[in-house]
Write a protein that holds these residues in place. Sequence first.
Motif, PDB file in Angstrom:
ATOM      1  N   VAL A 123       4.377 -10.748  -4.265  1.00 52.02           N
ATOM      2  CA  VAL A 123       4.792  -9.341  -4.296  1.00 52.02           C
ATOM      3  C   VAL A 123       3.774  -8.489  -3.555  1.00 52.02           C
ATOM      4  O   VAL A 123       4.137  -7.650  -2.718  1.00 52.02           O
ATOM      5  N   ARG A 124       2.496  -8.706  -3.843  1.00 54.12           N
ATOM      6  CA  ARG A 124       1.439  -7.927  -3.177  1.00 54.12           C
ATOM      7  C   ARG A 124       1.520  -8.078  -1.667  1.00 54.12           C
ATOM      8  O   ARG A 124       1.467  -7.098  -0.918  1.00 54.12           O
ATOM      9  N   VAL A 126       4.548  -6.182  -0.245  1.00 57.58           N
ATOM     10  CA  VAL A 126       4.358  -4.731  -0.292  1.00 57.58           C
ATOM     11  C   VAL A 126       3.344  -4.296   0.767  1.00 57.58           C
ATOM     12  O   VAL A 126       3.572  -3.312   1.484  1.00 57.58           O
ATOM     13  N   GLU A 127       2.250  -5.007   0.888  1.00 56.74           N
ATOM     14  CA  GLU A 127       1.250  -4.653   1.895  1.00 56.74           C
ATOM     15  C   GLU A 127       1.813  -4.779   3.305  1.00 56.74           C
ATOM     16  O   GLU A 127       1.509  -3.959   4.172  1.00 56.74           O
ATOM     17  N   LEU A 129       4.887  -4.342   4.208  1.00 60.34           N
ATOM     18  CA  LEU A 129       5.832  -3.259   4.445  1.00 60.34           C
ATOM     19  C   LEU A 129       5.128  -1.935   4.660  1.00 60.34           C
ATOM     20  O   LEU A 129       5.625  -1.080   5.399  1.00 60.34           O
ATOM     21  N   ASP A 175       4.137   1.708   4.532  1.00 54.93           N
ATOM     22  CA  ASP A 175       4.901   2.915   4.205  1.00 54.93           C
ATOM     23  C   ASP A 175       6.187   3.003   5.017  1.00 54.93           C
ATOM     24  O   ASP A 175       6.654   4.091   5.331  1.00 54.93           O
ATOM     25  N   ASP A 182       3.639   1.532  -9.463  1.00 52.95           N
ATOM     26  CA  ASP A 182       2.904   0.605  -8.600  1.00 52.95           C
ATOM     27  C   ASP A 182       3.364  -0.806  -8.951  1.00 52.95           C
ATOM     28  O   ASP A 182       2.890  -1.397  -9.924  1.00 52.95           O
ATOM     29  N   ILE A 183       4.292  -1.340  -8.164  1.00 51.98           N
ATOM     30  CA  ILE A 183       4.856  -2.646  -8.513  1.00 51.98           C
ATOM     31  C   ILE A 183       3.856  -3.780  -8.324  1.00 51.98           C
ATOM     32  O   ILE A 183       3.947  -4.793  -9.006  1.00 51.98           O
ATOM     33  N   VAL A 184       2.894  -3.592  -7.442  1.00 53.11           N
ATOM     34  CA  VAL A 184       1.866  -4.626  -7.280  1.00 53.11           C
ATOM     35  C   VAL A 184       1.052  -4.732  -8.561  1.00 53.11           C
ATOM     36  O   VAL A 184       0.821  -5.827  -9.081  1.00 53.11           O
ATOM     37  N   ALA A 220       7.727  -8.690   5.610  1.00 52.71           N
ATOM     38  CA  ALA A 220       7.467  -8.771   4.170  1.00 52.71           C
ATOM     39  C   ALA A 220       7.417 -10.217   3.708  1.00 52.71           C
ATOM     40  O   ALA A 220       6.528 -10.606   2.937  1.00 52.71           O
TER      41      ALA A 220
END
Length: 117
Positions: free
Chosen positions: A67-68, A71-72, A74, A76, A46-48, A88
Amino acid sequence: MAALEASRARIDDLNVYPVPDGDTGTNMTETVRAVVTALERDQGADIVRAALMGARGNSGVILSQLVRGAVEALGDEGAIDAAAIARALRGASDAGYAAVRNPQEGTMLTVARELAE
């Protein structure tokens, strides 16, 4: 990681807001290092969470929020194309600005916004 590490001292020298504490590049490098370490241990990490838990200083926390947001935005997505990268970057910028009570222009937030635009 290598590019950030190579620029760390230069970024430290640029830091002037809110005070010239000289550790912005170092804090950002340590935050990214936490993500890299997590991914080296587990490709599904989990990179976040890794970014937030590894965040150092204000710049590291803001970077973790960038980063969060990315990721959000993007979600899935399977394939990453130009449109996904644009989403992103916009998500990162929006999350970064939202995480700071009094965002200031001329900071890493401005860089994130300009990239998104």
